[in-house]
Write an enzyme that holds these catalytic residues in place. Structure first.
Site, PDB file in Angstrom:
ATOM      1  N   SER A  62      13.667   1.326  -5.223  1.00  0.00           N
ATOM      2  CA  SER A  62      13.351   1.523  -6.635  1.00  0.00           C
ATOM      3  C   SER A  62      14.586   1.957  -7.429  1.00  0.00           C
ATOM      4  O   SER A  62      15.535   2.521  -6.872  1.00  0.00           O
ATOM      5  CB  SER A  62      12.255   2.573  -6.787  1.00  0.00           C
ATOM      6  OG  SER A  62      11.130   2.216  -6.020  1.00  0.00           O
TER       7      SER A  62
HETATM    8  N1  SAM Z   1      10.311   4.183  -1.404  1.00  0.00           N
HETATM    9  C1  SAM Z   1      11.135   3.031  -1.117  1.00  0.00           C
HETATM   10  C2  SAM Z   1      12.582   3.324  -1.124  1.00  0.00           C
HETATM   11  O1  SAM Z   1      12.988   4.460  -1.441  1.00  0.00           O
HETATM   12  O2  SAM Z   1      13.343   2.407  -0.766  1.00  0.00           O
HETATM   13  C3  SAM Z   1      10.837   1.859  -2.021  1.00  0.00           C
HETATM   14  C4  SAM Z   1       9.601   1.229  -1.680  1.00  0.00           C
HETATM   15  S1  SAM Z   1       9.315  -0.421  -2.136  1.00  0.00           S
HETATM   16  C5  SAM Z   1       9.326  -0.358  -3.884  1.00  0.00           C
HETATM   17  C6  SAM Z   1       7.586  -0.436  -1.651  1.00  0.00           C
HETATM   18  C7  SAM Z   1       7.361  -0.413  -0.170  1.00  0.00           C
HETATM   19  O3  SAM Z   1       5.965  -0.260   0.075  1.00  0.00           O
HETATM   20  C8  SAM Z   1       7.773  -1.679   0.542  1.00  0.00           C
HETATM   21  O4  SAM Z   1       8.694  -1.396   1.552  1.00  0.00           O
HETATM   22  C9  SAM Z   1       6.460  -2.222   1.113  1.00  0.00           C
HETATM   23  O5  SAM Z   1       6.608  -2.896   2.344  1.00  0.00           O
HETATM   24  C10 SAM Z   1       5.660  -0.954   1.258  1.00  0.00           C
HETATM   25  N2  SAM Z   1       4.201  -1.113   1.350  1.00  0.00           N
HETATM   26  C11 SAM Z   1       3.382  -1.964   0.692  1.00  0.00           C
HETATM   27  N3  SAM Z   1       2.095  -1.771   1.061  1.00  0.00           N
HETATM   28  C12 SAM Z   1       2.105  -0.760   1.968  1.00  0.00           C
HETATM   29  C13 SAM Z   1       1.108  -0.082   2.724  1.00  0.00           C
HETATM   30  N4  SAM Z   1      -0.191  -0.391   2.642  1.00  0.00           N
HETATM   31  N5  SAM Z   1       1.476   0.900   3.560  1.00  0.00           N
HETATM   32  C14 SAM Z   1       2.793   1.239   3.692  1.00  0.00           C
HETATM   33  N6  SAM Z   1       3.774   0.645   3.015  1.00  0.00           N
HETATM   34  C15 SAM Z   1       3.447  -0.338   2.153  1.00  0.00           C
END
Ligand code: SAM
Length: 214
Positions: free
Chosen positions: A61
């Site tokens: 993000s």
């Molecule tokens: N917090 C992260 C960082 O600092 O890099 C950014 C996260 S990215 C915007 C969103 C993440 O949520 C992705 O890696 C995606 O694979 C994960 N995601 C989506 N659905 C999910 C779920 N049900 N459980 C866990 N992770 C999930």
């Protein structure tokens, strides 16, 4: 490139200028080497005012969004925090600077194992990661004082409300798969209070209490 200077510029121009006022959050953003959480070819852009790709169609993000969500959590050092969506591990590292223990769930195994390596390399042993569906929370370690969801949800997953302490708060984006509203959800007994913070855009939260895959 001097990354410490790049971080200080990021803090002043992107965070202080946009009313991130919590000194502890600003200090954490000054401390964590964001470039180490993105692919090497993107290190030169790591402190820019935007999200970046981290592989597997996912993103780290924008720095401002990480700082805003962290500020909205109103963390205390003793808090046990759950993050849904480990991604690169960057938000988890910011949280780990501010609280004793961070639990983080990522659905994509390639990302959770890469995040683990980076966090270990930087000494963030207080971040515990698992691969799985974070919409169901992490029952084994519940309840949590704070929960942050870093992917866009259709609504507040009930499992997360159940796994939150009374008086605790969840910060998460809610909306459709293109645009969302950042919400702060406070748990007060059997009731929840919702406060809207701002519009935002996140990749979708995919899982049993999120969006369907595809
Ligand atoms: N917090 C992260 C960082 O600092 O890099 C950014 C996260 S990215 C915007 C969103 C993440 O949520 C992705 O890696 C995606 O694979 C994960 N995601 C989506 N659905 C999910 C779920 N049900 N459980 C866990 N992770 C999930």
């Amino acid at each position: 490139m001097d990354y410490a200077i790049a971080r200080e510029r990021m803090v002043q121009n992107q965070l202080v200028a946009r009313k991130i006022t919590n000194e502890k959050v600003l200090e954490a953003m000054r401390t964590v080497p964001r470039h180490e959480f993105v692919p090497k070819e993107l290190w030169g852009r790591a402190y820019g005012d935007h999200p970046l790709p981290i592989g597997q169609s996912q993103t780290i993000s924008q720095p401002y969004m990480v700082a805003l969500m962290t500020q909205q959590l109103q963390l205390e050092k003793t808090n046990k925090v759950l993050e849904i969506g480990t991604g690169s591990g960057y938000q988890a590292a910011i949280l780990a600077e501010l609280v004793r223990r961070v639990f983080s769930v990522e659905r994509v195994p390639e990302l959770s194992s890469r995040a683990r390596k980076v966090l270990d390399g930087l000494g963030y042993g207080n971040v515990i990661i698992k691969t799985g569906d974070g919409t169901l929370g992490w029952k084994e370690f519940a309840p949590f004082d704070r929960i942050v969801v870093t992917a866009g949800a259709p609504d507040v997953p009930s499992a997360l409300v159940e796994q939150l302490v009374d008086g605790g708060r969840i910060v998460l984006p809610i909306g459709n798969t293109y645009v969302q509203t950042l919400l702060v959800v406070k748990k007060k007994g059997k009731k929840i209070e919702r406060k809207e913070v701002c519009g935002c855009t996140f990749v979708p939260l995919i899982g049993e209490q999120g969006w369907e895959n595809g």
